[in-house]
Scaffold this motif. Sequence first.
Motif, PDB file in Angstrom:
ATOM      1  N   THR A  14       0.826  -1.217   0.000  1.00 35.92           N
ATOM      2  CA  THR A  14       0.000   0.000   0.000  1.00 35.92           C
ATOM      3  C   THR A  14       0.853   1.258   0.000  1.00 35.92           C
ATOM      4  O   THR A  14       0.357   2.334  -0.338  1.00 35.92           O
ATOM      5  CB  THR A  14      -0.959   0.003   1.203  1.00 35.92           C
ATOM      6  OG1 THR A  14      -0.219  -0.127   2.428  1.00 35.92           O
ATOM      7  CG2 THR A  14      -1.947  -1.137   1.101  1.00 35.92           C
ATOM      8  N   ALA A  15       2.136   1.139   0.363  1.00 37.96           N
ATOM      9  CA  ALA A  15       3.035   2.282   0.218  1.00 37.96           C
ATOM     10  C   ALA A  15       3.464   2.468  -1.226  1.00 37.96           C
ATOM     11  O   ALA A  15       3.608   3.591  -1.721  1.00 37.96           O
ATOM     12  CB  ALA A  15       4.264   2.099   1.115  1.00 37.96           C
ATOM     13  N   ALA A  16       3.676   1.352  -1.939  1.00 37.03           N
ATOM     14  CA  ALA A  16       4.172   1.429  -3.320  1.00 37.03           C
ATOM     15  C   ALA A  16       3.081   1.795  -4.318  1.00 37.03           C
ATOM     16  O   ALA A  16       3.335   2.535  -5.277  1.00 37.03           O
ATOM     17  CB  ALA A  16       4.795   0.091  -3.713  1.00 37.03           C
ATOM     18  N   ALA A  17       1.873   1.301  -4.121  1.00 33.44           N
ATOM     19  CA  ALA A  17       0.824   1.441  -5.138  1.00 33.44           C
ATOM     20  C   ALA A  17       0.545   2.889  -5.548  1.00 33.44           C
ATOM     21  O   ALA A  17       0.414   3.172  -6.746  1.00 33.44           O
ATOM     22  CB  ALA A  17      -0.456   0.762  -4.653  1.00 33.44           C
ATOM     23  N   PRO A  18       0.456   3.852  -4.614  1.00 38.07           N
ATOM     24  CA  PRO A  18       0.191   5.229  -5.046  1.00 38.07           C
ATOM     25  C   PRO A  18       1.364   5.876  -5.777  1.00 38.07           C
ATOM     26  O   PRO A  18       1.207   6.957  -6.362  1.00 38.07           O
ATOM     27  CB  PRO A  18      -0.079   5.970  -3.725  1.00 38.07           C
ATOM     28  CG  PRO A  18      -0.322   4.915  -2.707  1.00 38.07           C
ATOM     29  CD  PRO A  18       0.477   3.737  -3.142  1.00 38.07           C
ATOM     30  N   LEU A  19       2.535   5.245  -5.729  1.00 38.58           N
ATOM     31  CA  LEU A  19       3.728   5.812  -6.360  1.00 38.58           C
ATOM     32  C   LEU A  19       3.934   5.288  -7.771  1.00 38.58           C
ATOM     33  O   LEU A  19       4.880   5.694  -8.454  1.00 38.58           O
ATOM     34  CB  LEU A  19       4.970   5.489  -5.523  1.00 38.58           C
ATOM     35  CG  LEU A  19       4.912   5.849  -4.036  1.00 38.58           C
ATOM     36  CD1 LEU A  19       6.254   5.552  -3.374  1.00 38.58           C
ATOM     37  CD2 LEU A  19       4.542   7.320  -3.847  1.00 38.58           C
ATOM     38  N   ILE A  20       3.076   4.378  -8.223  1.00 40.34           N
ATOM     39  CA  ILE A  20       3.194   3.831  -9.570  1.00 40.34           C
ATOM     40  C   ILE A  20       2.785   4.894 -10.584  1.00 40.34           C
ATOM     41  O   ILE A  20       1.626   5.328 -10.630  1.00 40.34           O
ATOM     42  CB  ILE A  20       2.306   2.589  -9.749  1.00 40.34           C
ATOM     43  CG1 ILE A  20       2.612   1.533  -8.693  1.00 40.34           C
ATOM     44  CG2 ILE A  20       2.468   2.019 -11.158  1.00 40.34           C
ATOM     45  CD1 ILE A  20       3.982   0.950  -8.731  1.00 40.34           C
ATOM     46  N   ALA A  21       3.725   5.366 -11.355  1.00 42.56           N
ATOM     47  CA  ALA A  21       3.461   6.264 -12.473  1.00 42.56           C
ATOM     48  C   ALA A  21       2.500   7.397 -12.102  1.00 42.56           C
ATOM     49  O   ALA A  21       2.744   8.132 -11.153  1.00 42.56           O
ATOM     50  CB  ALA A  21       2.941   5.456 -13.669  1.00 42.56           C
ATOM     51  N   ASP A  22       1.394   7.523 -12.856  1.00 40.50           N
ATOM     52  CA  ASP A  22       0.427   8.598 -12.656  1.00 40.50           C
ATOM     53  C   ASP A  22      -0.982   8.006 -12.643  1.00 40.50           C
ATOM     54  O   ASP A  22      -1.164   6.807 -12.884  1.00 40.50           O
ATOM     55  CB  ASP A  22       0.568   9.657 -13.762  1.00 40.50           C
ATOM     56  CG  ASP A  22       0.464   9.058 -15.162  1.00 40.50           C
ATOM     57  OD1 ASP A  22      -0.455   8.247 -15.397  1.00 40.50           O
ATOM     58  OD2 ASP A  22       1.301   9.374 -16.017  1.00 40.50           O
ATOM     59  N   PRO A  23      -2.018   8.817 -12.353  1.00 42.10           N
ATOM     60  CA  PRO A  23      -3.372   8.246 -12.245  1.00 42.10           C
ATOM     61  C   PRO A  23      -3.842   7.514 -13.501  1.00 42.10           C
ATOM     62  O   PRO A  23      -4.548   6.500 -13.393  1.00 42.10           O
ATOM     63  CB  PRO A  23      -4.246   9.476 -11.964  1.00 42.10           C
ATOM     64  CG  PRO A  23      -3.330  10.418 -11.253  1.00 42.10           C
ATOM     65  CD  PRO A  23      -1.985  10.228 -11.909  1.00 42.10           C
ATOM     66  N   LEU A  24      -3.469   7.981 -14.682  1.00 41.42           N
ATOM     67  CA  LEU A  24      -3.906   7.305 -15.912  1.00 41.42           C
ATOM     68  C   LEU A  24      -3.343   5.892 -15.985  1.00 41.42           C
ATOM     69  O   LEU A  24      -4.056   4.940 -16.326  1.00 41.42           O
ATOM     70  CB  LEU A  24      -3.478   8.116 -17.136  1.00 41.42           C
ATOM     71  CG  LEU A  24      -4.150   9.480 -17.317  1.00 41.42           C
ATOM     72  CD1 LEU A  24      -3.565  10.198 -18.523  1.00 41.42           C
ATOM     73  CD2 LEU A  24      -5.655   9.325 -17.473  1.00 41.42           C
ATOM     74  N   ILE A  25      -2.071   5.760 -15.670  1.00 37.15           N
ATOM     75  CA  ILE A  25      -1.448   4.438 -15.685  1.00 37.15           C
ATOM     76  C   ILE A  25      -2.024   3.570 -14.575  1.00 37.15           C
ATOM     77  O   ILE A  25      -2.328   2.387 -14.773  1.00 37.15           O
ATOM     78  CB  ILE A  25       0.074   4.557 -15.523  1.00 37.15           C
ATOM     79  CG1 ILE A  25       0.695   5.381 -16.664  1.00 37.15           C
ATOM     80  CG2 ILE A  25       0.715   3.172 -15.448  1.00 37.15           C
ATOM     81  CD1 ILE A  25       0.568   4.754 -18.008  1.00 37.15           C
ATOM     82  N   ARG A  26      -2.192   4.137 -13.389  1.00 42.44           N
ATOM     83  CA  ARG A  26      -2.709   3.343 -12.266  1.00 42.44           C
ATOM     84  C   ARG A  26      -4.127   2.843 -12.530  1.00 42.44           C
ATOM     85  O   ARG A  26      -4.511   1.783 -12.042  1.00 42.44           O
ATOM     86  CB  ARG A  26      -2.674   4.163 -10.973  1.00 42.44           C
ATOM     87  CG  ARG A  26      -1.261   4.393 -10.450  1.00 42.44           C
ATOM     88  CD  ARG A  26      -1.277   4.841  -9.002  1.00 42.44           C
ATOM     89  NE  ARG A  26      -1.879   6.149  -8.807  1.00 42.44           N
ATOM     90  CZ  ARG A  26      -1.225   7.294  -8.907  1.00 42.44           C
ATOM     91  NH1 ARG A  26       0.070   7.305  -9.220  1.00 42.44           N
ATOM     92  NH2 ARG A  26      -1.837   8.442  -8.698  1.00 42.44           N
ATOM     93  N   ASN A  27      -4.897   3.589 -13.284  1.00 41.96           N
ATOM     94  CA  ASN A  27      -6.273   3.177 -13.577  1.00 41.96           C
ATOM     95  C   ASN A  27      -6.347   1.950 -14.487  1.00 41.96           C
ATOM     96  O   ASN A  27      -7.331   1.207 -14.451  1.00 41.96           O
ATOM     97  CB  ASN A  27      -7.045   4.324 -14.233  1.00 41.96           C
ATOM     98  CG  ASN A  27      -7.438   5.384 -13.234  1.00 41.96           C
ATOM     99  OD1 ASN A  27      -7.413   5.163 -12.028  1.00 41.96           O
ATOM    100  ND2 ASN A  27      -7.798   6.559 -13.728  1.00 41.96           N
ATOM    101  N   ARG A  28      -5.334   1.741 -15.336  1.00 40.78           N
ATOM    102  CA  ARG A  28      -5.394   0.658 -16.316  1.00 40.78           C
ATOM    103  C   ARG A  28      -4.320  -0.409 -16.112  1.00 40.78           C
ATOM    104  O   ARG A  28      -4.556  -1.587 -16.378  1.00 40.78           O
ATOM    105  CB  ARG A  28      -5.242   1.222 -17.746  1.00 40.78           C
ATOM    106  CG  ARG A  28      -6.403   2.083 -18.194  1.00 40.78           C
ATOM    107  CD  ARG A  28      -7.701   1.317 -18.207  1.00 40.78           C
ATOM    108  NE  ARG A  28      -7.647   0.109 -19.025  1.00 40.78           N
ATOM    109  CZ  ARG A  28      -8.545  -0.870 -18.988  1.00 40.78           C
ATOM    110  NH1 ARG A  28      -9.563  -0.794 -18.156  1.00 40.78           N
ATOM    111  NH2 ARG A  28      -8.426  -1.926 -19.765  1.00 40.78           N
ATOM    112  N   GLY A  29      -3.145  -0.018 -15.687  1.00 36.36           N
ATOM    113  CA  GLY A  29      -2.046  -0.969 -15.557  1.00 36.36           C
ATOM    114  C   GLY A  29      -2.313  -2.004 -14.477  1.00 36.36           C
ATOM    115  O   GLY A  29      -3.041  -1.757 -13.514  1.00 36.36           O
ATOM    116  N   THR A  30      -1.704  -3.184 -14.616  1.00 38.42           N
ATOM    117  CA  THR A  30      -1.911  -4.279 -13.684  1.00 38.42           C
ATOM    118  C   THR A  30      -0.599  -4.689 -13.021  1.00 38.42           C
ATOM    119  O   THR A  30       0.480  -4.530 -13.595  1.00 38.42           O
ATOM    120  CB  THR A  30      -2.509  -5.504 -14.393  1.00 38.42           C
ATOM    121  OG1 THR A  30      -1.561  -6.006 -15.353  1.00 38.42           O
ATOM    122  CG2 THR A  30      -3.809  -5.159 -15.086  1.00 38.42           C
ATOM    123  N   VAL A  31      -0.734  -5.242 -11.826  1.00 35.33           N
ATOM    124  CA  VAL A  31       0.438  -5.725 -11.095  1.00 35.33           C
ATOM    125  C   VAL A  31       1.077  -6.888 -11.853  1.00 35.33           C
ATOM    126  O   VAL A  31       2.299  -6.918 -12.063  1.00 35.33           O
ATOM    127  CB  VAL A  31       0.045  -6.161  -9.672  1.00 35.33           C
ATOM    128  CG1 VAL A  31       1.266  -6.671  -8.914  1.00 35.33           C
ATOM    129  CG2 VAL A  31      -0.620  -5.023  -8.924  1.00 35.33           C
TER     130      VAL A  31
END
Length: 357
Positions: free
Chosen positions: A153-170
């Motif tokens: 949960t610390a790493a997830a908000p730091l992944i790229a930007d909101p557009l990427i976080r909305n579509r990209g998968t772990v």
Amino acid sequence: MRGTPNRFSTLAVDELNDSPFDVVLLVTLREHPLSLPMFLLQAMRRGVVLTLSLREVGMFPAAFEYRAPETLDEVLDILAERGEDAKVLAGGQSLVPLIKLRFARPELLVDLNGITGLDDVIDGPVGLRIGALVRHRALAEATDLDSRYAAITAAAPLIADPLIRNRGTVAGSLAHCDPAADWASVMVALRASVHVRSSTGERDVLVDALLEGPFTTQLEATEVITAVVVPAPPDRSGGTYLKLERRVGDFATVGAAVQLELSNGHIGRAGIALTAVGPRSVHATDAEAVLIGAEPGPGAFDEAADLAARAADPVDDVRGSADYKRNVVRVFVRRGLDRAHSLAQDPEEGPWRSRSA
């Protein structure tokens, strides 16, 4: 829509700055569509300054066939039939740009997004199961995981930007295996594994074993990751992820994932993995080993941070010198250990989310 036969696409690389390597290097992208990023990484490691000119590489994708199966069994049958000619699409945040630039030219794109049951996050007694279609955003918003899986949960908000976080998968990030991507280090530190299926069977692979090198994994062309599985940590455990980037949404200049488990006043297990300082996520095993059995505190933490910095193998580039990055590793691991220890003592503190620490 049927894909057209691959043509040779060449990348001309001219060396500058009066380098002693007076050469022009040509890379074909036909046999290995991801040879471009691997070549660039090798060039950086040689200290080569490059200017690139693309020949016969368009800005629009080559023709390809598209299929959207409704069941996982259909996907596996298609992959068994088409093999290397097919690519699997989950979030598409890495694959689609490669296809657009024709660095990847699959004849067939197999879309997983219509398959039910692959987008669940299940926190059970034996661990956390993250389905293949779980988006970064889902974990960034999963506050119920804070106390047990603080590094995630610390790493997830730091992944790229909101557009990427909305579509990209772990799972897609792990399969892509970019050395500068964040999830690989987090999952290595947590001793996570991936559940992999093909038409002939299934297997579980530790993420640390899955990653082989830049953009290269153990996955066969006929296999697909169906879930990422993180073992349940003991009650007295904590972790975090720290990331340095030039601007919000950029790839990591340096990242560090840290996990600690306490046992009878000592460290029972430690996990430390580093982002963007090697050809794949760097598993700092020597740093982990010096912590096991030690009493948590400045002495053990300083030694582990020094060993983690030695394990790093960064290169000089526009983001900073190799020495600078090693120092960031040392600082981040030291801070991360303090934070992980604090959480192990009091999990209710919640995650520590920092882009630049």
